[in-house]
Design a protein around this motif. Structure first.
Motif, mmCIF file in Angstrom:
data_model
loop_
_atom_site.group_PDB
_atom_site.id
_atom_site.type_symbol
_atom_site.label_atom_id
_atom_site.label_comp_id
_atom_site.label_asym_id
_atom_site.label_seq_id
_atom_site.Cartn_x
_atom_site.Cartn_y
_atom_site.Cartn_z
ATOM 1 N N THR A 93 -15.203 6.951 42.540
ATOM 2 C CA THR A 93 -13.848 7.495 42.462
ATOM 3 C C THR A 93 -13.589 8.280 41.192
ATOM 4 N N LEU A 94 -14.519 8.264 40.259
ATOM 5 C CA LEU A 94 -14.303 8.931 38.975
ATOM 6 C C LEU A 94 -14.475 10.442 39.096
ATOM 7 N N SER A 95 -13.520 11.180 38.548
ATOM 8 C CA SER A 95 -13.646 12.640 38.525
ATOM 9 C C SER A 95 -13.957 13.138 37.122
ATOM 10 N N PHE A 96 -13.780 12.294 36.127
ATOM 11 C CA PHE A 96 -14.012 12.691 34.745
ATOM 12 C C PHE A 96 -14.309 11.448 33.925
ATOM 13 N N VAL A 97 -15.317 11.525 33.073
ATOM 14 C CA VAL A 97 -15.661 10.411 32.184
ATOM 15 C C VAL A 97 -15.830 10.963 30.781
ATOM 16 N N GLU A 98 -15.180 10.344 29.841
ATOM 17 C CA GLU A 98 -15.334 10.698 28.434
ATOM 18 C C GLU A 98 -15.491 9.398 27.667
ATOM 19 N N ALA A 99 -16.345 9.402 26.654
ATOM 20 C CA ALA A 99 -16.582 8.193 25.870
ATOM 21 C C ALA A 99 -16.354 8.462 24.402
ATOM 22 N N GLY A 100 -15.859 7.452 23.735
ATOM 23 C CA GLY A 100 -15.709 7.483 22.285
ATOM 24 C C GLY A 100 -16.562 6.374 21.704
ATOM 25 N N THR A 101 -17.200 6.633 20.601
ATOM 26 C CA THR A 101 -18.084 5.676 19.947
ATOM 27 C C THR A 101 -17.533 5.364 18.560
ATOM 28 N N PRO A 102 -18.136 4.418 17.861
ATOM 29 C CA PRO A 102 -17.724 4.224 16.466
ATOM 30 C C PRO A 102 -17.834 5.523 15.649
ATOM 31 N N ARG A 103 -18.821 6.333 15.948
ATOM 32 C CA ARG A 103 -18.965 7.618 15.242
ATOM 33 C C ARG A 103 -17.810 8.549 15.585
ATOM 34 N N THR A 104 -17.338 8.531 16.835
ATOM 35 C CA THR A 104 -16.181 9.335 17.235
ATOM 36 C C THR A 104 -14.955 8.913 16.434
ATOM 37 N N LEU A 105 -14.739 7.599 16.350
ATOM 38 C CA LEU A 105 -13.595 7.095 15.581
ATOM 39 C C LEU A 105 -13.714 7.482 14.111
ATOM 40 N N GLU A 106 -14.913 7.395 13.578
ATOM 41 C CA GLU A 106 -15.121 7.780 12.181
ATOM 42 C C GLU A 106 -14.793 9.260 11.983
ATOM 43 N N ARG A 107 -15.234 10.074 12.912
ATOM 44 C CA ARG A 107 -15.018 11.525 12.798
ATOM 45 C C ARG A 107 -13.540 11.892 12.847
ATOM 46 N N TYR A 108 -12.812 11.315 13.796
ATOM 47 C CA TYR A 108 -11.416 11.714 13.977
ATOM 48 C C TYR A 108 -10.426 10.963 13.102
ATOM 49 N N THR A 109 -10.773 9.755 12.682
ATOM 50 C CA THR A 109 -9.832 8.979 11.866
ATOM 51 C C THR A 109 -10.255 8.889 10.412
ATOM 52 N N ARG A 110 -11.512 9.209 10.138
ATOM 53 C CA ARG A 110 -12.098 9.058 8.808
ATOM 54 C C ARG A 110 -12.175 7.597 8.377
ATOM 55 N N ASN A 111 -12.004 6.678 9.309
ATOM 56 C CA ASN A 111 -12.160 5.260 9.014
ATOM 57 C C ASN A 111 -13.644 4.956 8.834
ATOM 58 N N HIS A 112 -13.973 4.246 7.791
ATOM 59 C CA HIS A 112 -15.363 3.925 7.486
ATOM 60 C C HIS A 112 -16.055 3.307 8.698
ATOM 61 N N GLU A 113 -17.153 3.912 9.136
ATOM 62 C CA GLU A 113 -17.940 3.456 10.272
ATOM 63 C C GLU A 113 -17.102 3.238 11.538
ATOM 64 N N GLY A 114 -16.032 4.004 11.665
ATOM 65 C CA GLY A 114 -15.209 3.940 12.868
ATOM 66 C C GLY A 114 -14.451 2.646 13.027
ATOM 67 N N ALA A 115 -14.013 2.079 11.928
ATOM 68 C CA ALA A 115 -13.306 0.789 11.962
ATOM 69 C C ALA A 115 -12.010 0.912 12.766
ATOM 70 N N ALA A 116 -12.059 0.510 14.018
ATOM 71 C CA ALA A 116 -10.915 0.666 14.921
ATOM 72 C C ALA A 116 -9.735 -0.225 14.547
ATOM 73 N N TYR A 117 -10.002 -1.332 13.877
ATOM 74 C CA TYR A 117 -8.943 -2.282 13.546
ATOM 75 C C TYR A 117 -8.731 -2.440 12.050
ATOM 76 N N GLY A 118 -9.220 -1.503 11.272
ATOM 77 C CA GLY A 118 -9.019 -1.580 9.832
ATOM 78 C C GLY A 118 -9.961 -2.579 9.198
ATOM 79 N N TRP A 119 -9.462 -3.267 8.180
ATOM 80 C CA TRP A 119 -10.279 -4.235 7.452
ATOM 81 C C TRP A 119 -10.835 -5.284 8.401
#
Length: 159
Positions: A73-99
């Motif tokens: 049923t999927l028409s589109f798939v996109e994935a985000g990785t820790p590297r994606t989070l690091e790139r867009y948020t500048r959080n060290h190693e893609g820290a999604a939840y901060g400290w």
């Protein structure tokens, strides 16, 4: 088992969110946005670019175990990785939840909302009360309350 499999880049759990159940405008009419989330450490893949597709496939396979026929049923798939989070948020190693969510770094262990610099406030998952969407939103509401000197409930009420 969770730590070993997650650390090796093999997601053994996931959460499913369907935001279009609340906001139909997030996807084309007649479709839904289906969000799969798991947590993997930055070091789980030597190259997130090279590993992204394989890890995405593993996550989709796990999801299909719970929702048979999902992939068809999927028409589109996109994935985000820790590297994606690091790139867009500048959080060290893609820290999604901060400290780190250790006893020393939650609640009062987070940065206070008022900084030592006059007029500079801190909001987000790095500050109090803590990580995640709820923590980030809550800190933003609290900072808005400090700045406007209005009660949080009044800030959220309809004008």
């Amino acid at each position: 088992a969770h730590a070993r499999s997650g650390a090796s880049g093999h997601p053994d759990w996931l959460t499913v969110t369907v935001p279009t159940l609340l906001d139909t405008g997030l996807a084309p009419r007649g479709t839904d946005a289906f969000v799969l989330t798991t947590l993997l450490p930055y070091a789980a893949a030597p190259s997130w670019r090279a590993s992204k597709d394989e890890i995405t496939e593993r996550l989709l396979a796990r999801a299909e175990g719970a929702v048979p026929g999902l992939r068809a049923t999927l028409s589109f798939v996109e994935a985000g990785t820790p590297r994606t989070l690091e790139r867009y948020t500048r959080n060290h190693e893609g820290a999604a939840y901060g400290w780190e969510h250790s006893p020393e770094q939650v609640g009062l262990g987070r940065l206070p909302l008022r900084s030592p610099v006059a007029g500079l406030f801190l909001a987000g998952h790095w500050s109090r009360p803590g990580g995640g969407v709820y923590g980030a939103v809550k800190s933003g509401i609290e900072v808005a309350s400090l700045i406007t000197q209005r009660e949080p409930a009044r800030l959220l009420a309809s004008p």
